[in-house]
Design an enzyme around this catalytic site. Sequence first.
Site: not given
Length: 373
Positions: A66, A273
Amino acid sequence: MKNRSYFRKMTFALMAATVFSGACQSNTQEGDASENQDAVAENQDATAQDGQYLTQPLVSDIYTADPSAHVFDGKIYIYPSHDIDAGVQEKDDGSHFDMRDYHIFSMDDPNGTITDHGVGLDIKDIPWAGRQLWAPDAAFKNGTYYLYFPVKDKKDVFRIGVATSSSPTGPFTPQPQPIAQSYSIDPAVFTDTDGTSYMYFGGIWGGQLQRWSSGAYTENDEYPADDKPALMPKVARLSPDMLSFSGDVQDVQILDKDGKHLLAGDNERRFFEAAWVHQYNGKYYFSYSTGDTHNIAYAIGDSPVGPFTYQGVLLKPVQGWTNHHSIVEFKGKWYLFYHDTQLSGKTHLRNIKMTELKYNPDGTIQTITAYNE
Ligand code: FUB
C-alpha cells in the site's frame, strides 16, 4: 472470494521466498544495504529469465504494501503498510492483514537506493486502537507532517486516525481519538492548488464501508443490488489544522461516459478500496482498486470532489489478491507506486514497487502491465 489463485505461481514464489528468508534478518533503521542488495539481485536473476515482473521490489528485508508516495523537500518519501505474518487465519474480512506498525522510507532519486527510517508509528502508541493497522497516507502543511492511518478501534470498527511530526520520517505522535465522523479504511489526502486539503477514504468487504449505508455503523453488511449504483468512496474537506473534517462527508461519484453511476454489479469498474487523487494538466484524477477484479482503475473530473468520469484501467492485476497504488510527480516525470507478492507468494505478505507512468496526449493514462501470468 478468490477468483484469481495466488497459489498459481507457487514454485516460483517458493524460490523467491527462499531468497527473502535469507535477507529477512535486518529490520533496523537504515537496514543492511549490502544484504538487501544481494537479496534483490538474486531475485532479479530469478525473474529476469521469463520477464514475469516489470519491476523488482524496492524493499526486501521486511514486507511492505500500500505505498503512498509523496515528494517533500525534493525527496521521495514512501508511507507503506508493514505486512507481517501474525499467524491469523486467512478470512474474507481481511483479519490476516494484522499489521502493527509503519516503517517510513525515502529515496533521493527513483533510480537510487531506498532508505528505511525505521518505525514511524506503532499501534501500541495509539490509545484507541484495537487491531489491523492498514494503508496509511501522509501530508505536509504549515511546517508539520501528518500521518493518516486506518485501524480498528477496540470495538473492531475501522476508524481513521491522524498523527503528527516535525519530520517526514517521524516519529509521529497520534491524536488521542480518531478523526470525528471518519470510518472505513484507506485514507488518501490531496491538497489542491488553492491550499485546501481533502481526505478520500473507504473500502468495501473487509474495509466495512457497506456497514455505514445508513450513516451509522451496523454489524450487517448492506450491499446495493447489482443493478443499483455501487457504494461510493467518501471525501471530506480537512480543517486548516489538518486534524479534523471541516465539512460533511460526501460521496465521490464515479460515472460512466453517459453520466450514469457505475453499478454495484459492475465488478470490473466499480470502486472497492485504495483511493488516490492527483492533478494533471488542470484535471483531477481519481484512481482506485476494483478489489475482487484486481485492477487499478481511474476516472477524471473537473473538481477535487468530483464527479469523476470513468476512463479505464491504469494498472492491470498484479501477483496477489490486493492491488493498491499511489501516483506522484518527481522532477518532471510521473511514477506509479504499487505492490505485489513477488517475494512471498502470500496474499498478506507483499512488497512495494515503482515504475514510470505515462500519459497520452489526450490526458488518458497508458495502461501498465506489471505482471505476466
Ligand atoms: O493492507 C491492508 C489492505 O489491503 C489495504 O488497506 C487495502 O487497500 C488492501 O491493499
